[in-house]
Design a protein around this motif. Structure first.
Motif, PDB file in Angstrom:
ATOM      1  N   HIS A  72      37.772 -18.230  28.550  1.00 16.49           N
ATOM      2  CA  HIS A  72      37.600 -18.733  27.188  1.00 16.49           C
ATOM      3  C   HIS A  72      36.638 -17.865  26.363  1.00 16.49           C
ATOM      4  O   HIS A  72      36.072 -18.330  25.368  1.00 16.49           O
ATOM      5  CB  HIS A  72      37.104 -20.179  27.233  1.00 16.49           C
ATOM      6  CG  HIS A  72      38.112 -21.138  27.780  1.00 16.49           C
ATOM      7  ND1 HIS A  72      38.197 -21.431  29.131  1.00 16.49           N
ATOM      8  CD2 HIS A  72      39.117 -21.830  27.182  1.00 16.49           C
ATOM      9  CE1 HIS A  72      39.194 -22.285  29.323  1.00 16.49           C
ATOM     10  NE2 HIS A  72      39.765 -22.531  28.172  1.00 16.49           N
ATOM     11  N   GLY A  73      36.461 -16.614  26.791  1.00 13.82           N
ATOM     12  CA  GLY A  73      35.676 -15.684  25.989  1.00 13.82           C
ATOM     13  C   GLY A  73      34.180 -15.861  26.084  1.00 13.82           C
ATOM     14  O   GLY A  73      33.443 -15.415  25.205  1.00 13.82           O
ATOM     15  N   VAL A  74      33.706 -16.521  27.145  1.00 12.09           N
ATOM     16  CA  VAL A  74      32.262 -16.707  27.360  1.00 12.09           C
ATOM     17  C   VAL A  74      31.870 -15.989  28.642  1.00 12.09           C
ATOM     18  O   VAL A  74      32.338 -16.339  29.720  1.00 12.09           O
ATOM     19  CB  VAL A  74      31.898 -18.203  27.475  1.00 12.09           C
ATOM     20  CG1 VAL A  74      30.427 -18.369  27.834  1.00 12.09           C
ATOM     21  CG2 VAL A  74      32.206 -18.930  26.167  1.00 12.09           C
ATOM     22  N   LEU A  75      31.020 -14.974  28.526  1.00 10.13           N
ATOM     23  CA  LEU A  75      30.560 -14.238  29.698  1.00 10.13           C
ATOM     24  C   LEU A  75      29.218 -14.785  30.151  1.00 10.13           C
ATOM     25  O   LEU A  75      28.222 -14.695  29.439  1.00 10.13           O
ATOM     26  CB  LEU A  75      30.409 -12.745  29.376  1.00 10.13           C
ATOM     27  CG  LEU A  75      31.657 -11.993  28.910  1.00 10.13           C
ATOM     28  CD1 LEU A  75      31.357 -10.504  28.842  1.00 10.13           C
ATOM     29  CD2 LEU A  75      32.839 -12.243  29.826  1.00 10.13           C
ATOM     30  N   LEU A  76      29.198 -15.382  31.341  1.00  5.85           N
ATOM     31  CA  LEU A  76      27.957 -15.841  31.971  1.00  5.85           C
ATOM     32  C   LEU A  76      27.557 -14.759  32.959  1.00  5.85           C
ATOM     33  O   LEU A  76      28.192 -14.601  33.994  1.00  5.85           O
ATOM     34  CB  LEU A  76      28.179 -17.178  32.679  1.00  5.85           C
ATOM     35  CG  LEU A  76      28.713 -18.318  31.802  1.00  5.85           C
ATOM     36  CD1 LEU A  76      29.021 -19.550  32.655  1.00  5.85           C
ATOM     37  CD2 LEU A  76      27.714 -18.673  30.716  1.00  5.85           C
ATOM     38  N   LYS A  77      26.522 -14.004  32.632  1.00  8.75           N
ATOM     39  CA  LYS A  77      26.212 -12.781  33.384  1.00  8.75           C
ATOM     40  C   LYS A  77      25.315 -13.070  34.580  1.00  8.75           C
ATOM     41  O   LYS A  77      24.137 -12.742  34.578  1.00  8.75           O
ATOM     42  CB  LYS A  77      25.580 -11.754  32.453  1.00  8.75           C
ATOM     43  CG  LYS A  77      26.547 -11.216  31.406  1.00  8.75           C
ATOM     44  CD  LYS A  77      25.860 -10.405  30.348  1.00  8.75           C
ATOM     45  CE  LYS A  77      25.175  -9.186  30.919  1.00  8.75           C
ATOM     46  NZ  LYS A  77      24.579  -8.354  29.854  1.00  8.75           N
ATOM     47  N   GLY A  78      25.908 -13.691  35.613  1.00 10.32           N
ATOM     48  CA  GLY A  78      25.163 -13.915  36.847  1.00 10.32           C
ATOM     49  C   GLY A  78      24.972 -15.393  37.122  1.00 10.32           C
ATOM     50  O   GLY A  78      24.856 -16.213  36.214  1.00 10.32           O
ATOM     51  N   ILE A 125      26.781  -6.963  25.115  1.00 16.12           N
ATOM     52  CA  ILE A 125      27.073  -7.141  26.540  1.00 16.12           C
ATOM     53  C   ILE A 125      25.900  -6.693  27.401  1.00 16.12           C
ATOM     54  O   ILE A 125      25.570  -7.298  28.414  1.00 16.12           O
ATOM     55  CB  ILE A 125      28.353  -6.377  26.926  1.00 16.12           C
ATOM     56  CG1 ILE A 125      29.572  -7.045  26.274  1.00 16.12           C
ATOM     57  CG2 ILE A 125      28.540  -6.333  28.439  1.00 16.12           C
ATOM     58  CD1 ILE A 125      30.871  -6.334  26.525  1.00 16.12           C
ATOM     59  N   GLU A 126      25.231  -5.624  26.988  1.00 14.42           N
ATOM     60  CA  GLU A 126      24.164  -5.044  27.795  1.00 14.42           C
ATOM     61  C   GLU A 126      22.861  -5.832  27.697  1.00 14.42           C
ATOM     62  O   GLU A 126      22.094  -5.885  28.655  1.00 14.42           O
ATOM     63  CB  GLU A 126      23.909  -3.591  27.371  1.00 14.42           C
ATOM     64  CG  GLU A 126      25.067  -2.648  27.662  1.00 14.42           C
ATOM     65  CD  GLU A 126      25.361  -2.518  29.144  1.00 14.42           C
ATOM     66  OE1 GLU A 126      24.426  -2.650  29.946  1.00 14.42           O
ATOM     67  OE2 GLU A 126      26.532  -2.298  29.494  1.00 14.42           O
ATOM     68  N   THR A 127      22.563  -6.440  26.527  1.00 14.19           N
ATOM     69  CA  THR A 127      21.213  -6.954  26.292  1.00 14.19           C
ATOM     70  C   THR A 127      21.040  -8.444  26.530  1.00 14.19           C
ATOM     71  O   THR A 127      19.925  -8.943  26.418  1.00 14.19           O
ATOM     72  CB  THR A 127      20.768  -6.649  24.852  1.00 14.19           C
ATOM     73  OG1 THR A 127      21.707  -7.247  23.944  1.00 14.19           O
ATOM     74  CG2 THR A 127      20.689  -5.163  24.596  1.00 14.19           C
ATOM     75  N   SER A 128      22.093  -9.179  26.839  1.00 13.44           N
ATOM     76  CA  SER A 128      21.980 -10.629  26.876  1.00 13.44           C
ATOM     77  C   SER A 128      22.396 -11.205  28.228  1.00 13.44           C
ATOM     78  O   SER A 128      22.969 -10.525  29.064  1.00 13.44           O
ATOM     79  CB  SER A 128      22.841 -11.235  25.764  1.00 13.44           C
ATOM     80  OG  SER A 128      24.173 -10.781  25.924  1.00 13.44           O
ATOM     81  N   ASP A 129      22.077 -12.500  28.393  1.00 10.49           N
ATOM     82  CA  ASP A 129      22.490 -13.227  29.599  1.00 10.49           C
ATOM     83  C   ASP A 129      23.856 -13.874  29.412  1.00 10.49           C
ATOM     84  O   ASP A 129      24.601 -14.073  30.368  1.00 10.49           O
ATOM     85  CB  ASP A 129      21.465 -14.326  29.930  1.00 10.49           C
ATOM     86  CG  ASP A 129      20.079 -13.765  30.154  1.00 10.49           C
ATOM     87  OD1 ASP A 129      19.923 -12.950  31.070  1.00 10.49           O
ATOM     88  OD2 ASP A 129      19.156 -14.124  29.399  1.00 10.49           O
ATOM     89  N   VAL A 130      24.152 -14.229  28.166  1.00 12.84           N
ATOM     90  CA  VAL A 130      25.427 -14.864  27.825  1.00 12.84           C
ATOM     91  C   VAL A 130      26.001 -14.139  26.611  1.00 12.84           C
ATOM     92  O   VAL A 130      25.276 -13.853  25.660  1.00 12.84           O
ATOM     93  CB  VAL A 130      25.237 -16.359  27.483  1.00 12.84           C
ATOM     94  CG1 VAL A 130      26.566 -17.012  27.127  1.00 12.84           C
ATOM     95  CG2 VAL A 130      24.578 -17.099  28.641  1.00 12.84           C
ATOM     96  N   VAL A 131      27.291 -13.831  26.654  1.00  7.78           N
ATOM     97  CA  VAL A 131      27.953 -13.200  25.510  1.00  7.78           C
ATOM     98  C   VAL A 131      29.087 -14.094  25.051  1.00  7.78           C
ATOM     99  O   VAL A 131      29.948 -14.489  25.843  1.00  7.78           O
ATOM    100  CB  VAL A 131      28.518 -11.803  25.865  1.00  7.78           C
ATOM    101  CG1 VAL A 131      29.128 -11.157  24.624  1.00  7.78           C
ATOM    102  CG2 VAL A 131      27.431 -10.906  26.436  1.00  7.78           C
ATOM    103  N   LEU A 132      29.065 -14.444  23.753  1.00  7.25           N
ATOM    104  CA  LEU A 132      30.138 -15.222  23.145  1.00  7.25           C
ATOM    105  C   LEU A 132      31.056 -14.231  22.441  1.00  7.25           C
ATOM    106  O   LEU A 132      30.780 -13.788  21.332  1.00  7.25           O
ATOM    107  CB  LEU A 132      29.566 -16.241  22.153  1.00  7.25           C
ATOM    108  CG  LEU A 132      28.390 -17.085  22.672  1.00  7.25           C
ATOM    109  CD1 LEU A 132      27.909 -18.052  21.595  1.00  7.25           C
ATOM    110  CD2 LEU A 132      28.777 -17.845  23.935  1.00  7.25           C
ATOM    111  N   MET A 133      32.145 -13.855  23.119  1.00  6.90           N
ATOM    112  CA  MET A 133      32.963 -12.744  22.658  1.00  6.90           C
ATOM    113  C   MET A 133      33.635 -13.011  21.320  1.00  6.90           C
ATOM    114  O   MET A 133      33.889 -12.090  20.548  1.00  6.90           O
ATOM    115  CB  MET A 133      34.030 -12.413  23.707  1.00  6.90           C
ATOM    116  CG  MET A 133      33.464 -11.960  25.043  1.00  6.90           C
ATOM    117  SD  MET A 133      32.380 -10.520  24.919  1.00  6.90           S
ATOM    118  CE  MET A 133      33.531  -9.276  24.353  1.00  6.90           C
ATOM    119  N   HIS A 134      33.916 -14.270  21.010  1.00  7.93           N
ATOM    120  CA  HIS A 134      34.559 -14.598  19.738  1.00  7.93           C
ATOM    121  C   HIS A 134      33.536 -14.803  18.626  1.00  7.93           C
ATOM    122  O   HIS A 134      33.897 -14.979  17.465  1.00  7.93           O
ATOM    123  CB  HIS A 134      35.420 -15.860  19.895  1.00  7.93           C
ATOM    124  CG  HIS A 134      36.257 -16.193  18.703  1.00  7.93           C
ATOM    125  ND1 HIS A 134      37.076 -15.273  18.079  1.00  7.93           N
ATOM    126  CD2 HIS A 134      36.401 -17.351  18.004  1.00  7.93           C
ATOM    127  CE1 HIS A 134      37.687 -15.859  17.052  1.00  7.93           C
ATOM    128  NE2 HIS A 134      37.295 -17.110  16.993  1.00  7.93           N
TER     129      HIS A 134
END
Length: 631
Positions: free
Chosen positions: A289-295, A534-543
């Motif tokens: 759903h376009g939400v990147l949880l980085k770890g 993408i590089e600087t955050s813990d969560v990215v909301l792609m939309h």
């Protein structure tokens, strides 16, 4: 031989199942005890062989694993000629491992479905105009690719010819079609729903945005959360404890069958698998759903956030501002516009883009020197001209003269909620511009959703003037709204909140707010697909949609709760089994192993419920329309 046995583990399981069924028929139907013992003994030896190999490799690295406990239990049962239980326990263990592998594979289906979106071949347009279909690995930077209706875009690049409507759901999670034309950016994994375009290649394969997304999600799914690390440490001591307890009970009671049963009942299989399946499934759902949880580690922290701090422009607002007021004060209009255009042309700030869209293309001026004044504007030098472009604070810093009429107009623009951009040449005010931005769609409803999900405080920290920030805050359920904040001021304010014991998430655009993203407990980027986000955050909301924020927060709370449920189920089963051994006469090795395998399937299925998670909480219209800010 070991490799062959491990490779054939599933076939061994099936063969053992057949031998057990035939052996039980021989015993209970045909009353042939000898044949039954031979078949069940053979089934036990076959089934325990891969378990023994796994247990041996665990002991080599000084770890007493579940495989070791089961191996000892099965070998013990064989020694006391309990062939039936030895065969059934080892078969159930292999069956559980098989089902666990299959169901875990399904939990990664979201990422696997993403991977299939990247085509393996591409159509390259050669210099002579002819086309050639090649493997994607043979595509190079600057190649021109042809993509027709229904085709998947194979690379990151920009449109050099044609136009089309693209489905960017693989990147943003939003299935709404996006119209693309000359010079627009396109991404690998998106689909041309209508039209034909030619793309100039910029990046291919793992270097594309889509490739980075898949890599980040896979790394996140493989990472271990704090709960998993705790369970690893727990199992490290718990499993040897069960083995020691069985030995002590066997010595004291001289009942080998009882000792073996304790080994089986004490297996922590569901405990080991329960938390990882929640993490993997939840992270996969987010990616879909376009939400990147980085770890995995940040999931628990995000679920406990009680304060969310927002940047304003491009976060709560659309980030596509327009010029609402413009006044050229100086007489040489063309020269003034050239200076304004030349400075803003080098900026990627949303306000600069609004100005450029309004004034159109102008003559480029080459500057001798350009100084960027962080959070305030730019000072440029051209010959004997000193051009100051920025906010009201920058004008004050450089002693720019502003008469009463202009100051009154500036104050009215600020009161109306407009962002102010001023330009002076040699300390004489030459340009006044008022810029307006629109709130994001349904932002109020989604902020109320965050409050409903347990977030106690919503704060705006903006570099814009206080009047503009107040106008935005008045329309939203904001608790604190502060303007005139430099990037370092925002980071300092977040640190102050943390010192007071608050769990803080910061939501920004991932470009100008890196200090705040890094300082907050959770940094959330309204990514828009940028590499920096993408590089600087813990969560990215792609939309870059506010509904994705409430969705992401709700998802992490669900993942965290799901982990706790699985831990309770796993420990509860072990406790019930051990108590049953003490207080119930019917408990034995076979029943214990069966219950264990069922519990493993239960925690996996419970974790897989996260695949269906949707943020469907309904807020009534009164809540949305009447909730006001409290500053």
């Amino acid at each position: 031989m070991q490799r062959f046995i491990m490779k054939s583990k599933d076939y061994i399981m099936v063969l053992c199942g057949i031998l057990i069924v035939v052996g039980l028929i021989a015993e209970f139907v045909f009353k042939v005890q000898l044949i039954s013992e031979i078949l069940l003994g053979l089934a036990s030896i076959l089934a325990v062989s891969p378990i023994l190999i796994q247990g041996y490799h665990s002991l080599r690295v000084k770890v007493i694993s579940i495989d070791v406990l089961v191996s000892v239990a099965v070998l013990g049962a064989l020694l006391i000629r309990n062939f039936e239980e030895a065969a059934i326990v080892s078969f159930l263990f292999l069956l559980g491992a098989f089902l666990e592998k299959r169901t875990l594979k399904k939990t990664r289906s979201a990422v696997q479905s993403l991977v299939t979106l990247v085509p393996e071949r591409a159509v390259v347009v050669r210099d002579d105009g002819k086309t050639e279909t090649v493997d994607i690995d043979d595509v190079s930077t600057n190649d021109i690719l042809l993509v027709k209706t229904g085709d998947k875009v194979p690379v990151d690049g920009h449109v050099v010819y044609g136009s089309g409507a693209l489905n960017e759901a693989s990147i943003t999670g939003e299935s709404k079609w996006v119209q693309k034309s000359l010079n627009d950016k396109v991404y690998a994994g998106t689909i041309v729903e209508n039209g034909t375009i030619r793309i100039q290649t910029e990046t291919v394969g793992e270097d594309t945005l889509f490739g980075k997304i898949i890599e980040l999600v896979e790394e996140a799914q493989d990472s271990k959360s704090a709960a998993e690390k705790f369970i690893d440490r727990f199992s490290k001591y718990y499993t040897p404890f069960v083995l020691l307890l069985a030995v002590i009970v066997g010595i004291l009671t001289r009942d080998v069958a009882l000792a073996i049963t304790i080994l089986v009942l004490g297996c922590p299989g569901a405990l080991v698998i329960g938390v990882p399946v929640s993490n993997v499934t939840g992270i996969g759902n987010g990616a879909k759903h376009g939400v990147l949880l980085k770890g995995s580690e940040m999931i628990n922290d995000f679920s406990k956030v009680d304060t969310i701090v927002f940047d304003k422009t491009g976060t709560l607002t659309e980030g596509n501002p327009t010029v609402a007021y413009k006044k050229i004060i100086g007489e040489n209009k063309q020269s003034i516009l050239s200076y304004l255009y030349s400075i803003e042309h080098e900026s990627n700030h949303p306000l600069a883009k609004a100005i450029l869209n309004d004034i159109g293309s102008q003559k480029i001026v080459r500057f001798d020197k350009v100084d960027v004044i962080k959070g305030k504007g730019i000072v440029a030098y051209s010959g004997d001209k000193k051009i100051i472009l920025g906010n009201l604070s920058l004008m004050h810093n450089y002693d720019v003269e502003i008469n009463n009429n202009n100051r009154e107009k500036i104050n009215k623009l600020i009161e109306s909620g407009q962002s102010i951009v001023l330009m002076a040449i040699n300390k004489e005010l030459e340009v006044m511009i008022g810029i307006q931005d629109q709130l994001r769609h349904d932002v109020k409803r989604n902020l109320l959703q965050l409050k409903h999900q347990g977030v106690k405080k919503l704060i705006i920290l903006s570099g814009d003037n206080q009047g503009t920030v107040d106008r935005v805050a008045e329309q939203l359920p904001i608790d604190i709204a502060l303007g005139g904040m430099l990037p370092e001021d925002k980071a300092e304010y977040i640190k102050m909140l943390q010192d007071k014991g608050e769990k803080v998430a910061f939501v920004g655009d991932g470009i100008n707010d890196s200090p705040s993203l890094a300082t907050a407990n959770i940094g959330i980027a309204m990514g828009g697909g940028t590499d920096v986000a993408i590089e600087t955050s813990d969560v990215v909301l792609m939309h870059s949609a506010m509904e994705q924020l409430s969705y992401a927060h709700g998802l992490t709370k669900k993942i965290s709760n799901n982990m706790k449920q699985n831990i309770i189920i796993a420990l509860g089963v072990v406790l019930v089994l051990l108590l049953s051994l003490i207080f119930a006469e019917w408990m034995n090795m076979t029943i214990g192993m069966l219950v264990h395998e069922v519990s493993i399937i239960v925690v996996i299925l419970n974790g897989m419920r996260l695949m269906r998670y949707r943020n469907n909480t309904k807020l009534d219209s009164y809540q949305v329309n009447n909730k006001q800010k409290a500053i």
